[in-house]
Scaffold this active site. Sequence first.
Site, mmCIF file in Angstrom:
data_model
loop_
_atom_site.group_PDB
_atom_site.id
_atom_site.type_symbol
_atom_site.label_atom_id
_atom_site.label_comp_id
_atom_site.label_asym_id
_atom_site.label_seq_id
_atom_site.Cartn_x
_atom_site.Cartn_y
_atom_site.Cartn_z
ATOM 1 N N LEU A 21 0.842 -1.192 0.000
ATOM 2 C CA LEU A 21 0.000 0.000 0.000
ATOM 3 C C LEU A 21 0.879 1.244 0.000
ATOM 4 C CD1 LEU A 21 -2.727 -0.902 2.675
ATOM 5 C CD2 LEU A 21 -2.781 -1.309 0.204
ATOM 6 N N ASP A 39 -4.021 -2.633 18.929
ATOM 7 C CA ASP A 39 -2.748 -1.897 18.987
ATOM 8 C C ASP A 39 -2.924 -0.607 18.195
ATOM 9 O OD1 ASP A 39 -0.161 -1.239 19.554
ATOM 10 O OD2 ASP A 39 0.773 -2.780 18.320
#
Length: 286
Positions: free
Chosen positions: A94, A194
């Site tokens: 990405l 997270d």
Amino acid sequence: MWKTVNEHISQAINLDFKHTYKRQLQSTNTDKLFQLTDGTHNYLIKVALKSELERLESESIGLKLLAQNSYFKIPNCIVTGANIEFSFIVLEWLVLDKQPHATWHDMGKSLANMHHKHDQAMFGFDVDNYLATTVQPNRWHKKWDVFYAEERIGWQLQLLAEKGINFVEPERLINATKEQLHSHQVEPSLLHGDFWRGNMGFLKAEPTVFNPACYYGDREVDIAMSELFAPLPSDFYTAYDQHYPLSPNYEKRKLIYQLYPILNHANIFAGHYLTEAKQHIEKLLS
């Protein structure tokens, strides 16, 4: 090793893949990161020791779950594998926006939408996974206060004790955690686990998250994590609260929820995080 990676990618995409370009990327932990391409297909490769394969496989499980249950753009996991020495995970490459994007409002809305689904009746996860490189136990519990006190705080204290580090009598802090969370009414939400600035970004203005440590728990855990190391822009919190307002007394619970990642940093990095953990515990028990 790269022959093994090429073979695994070839099998996964059902095409003959042989990389023509490879470059190592900067990494914030012990994993080595690489970009790999054959000119047509572009991948991010995360490489660890063979003994770390289970951790990388748990990352794959988390990514797929987020892709199925959120509006975030999630990188596809192509394949995981290992050879005699190393393990690896192959992810979709990405190209994130270079500058922080103005649409933090969309990040907040996307997280609120994911948290608003309450498909699970209990707290935990089907498998244990990892927060960074630390095992994260996820045994199912009916009560949130018991889950968080034992599977999160108690576990981290146990890991520290095994290293000869004892900030507090474990049962004292575990019981104090249960007491402070006992009256808090919680419906289990899927958590990223997270959720801090280093594990998110924008892809052509579309919010994306990665490096999950998923389980079903109190949604406030993700919010508290986002405020700990590098708080997000105010637009994020405004949008989240518009779509799913936080419960009363969140600011008190935030201290409890931020203790878990602080203890985890103390376990992994030691140094000043040991002092920070000790001070945080003292504040909670005062």
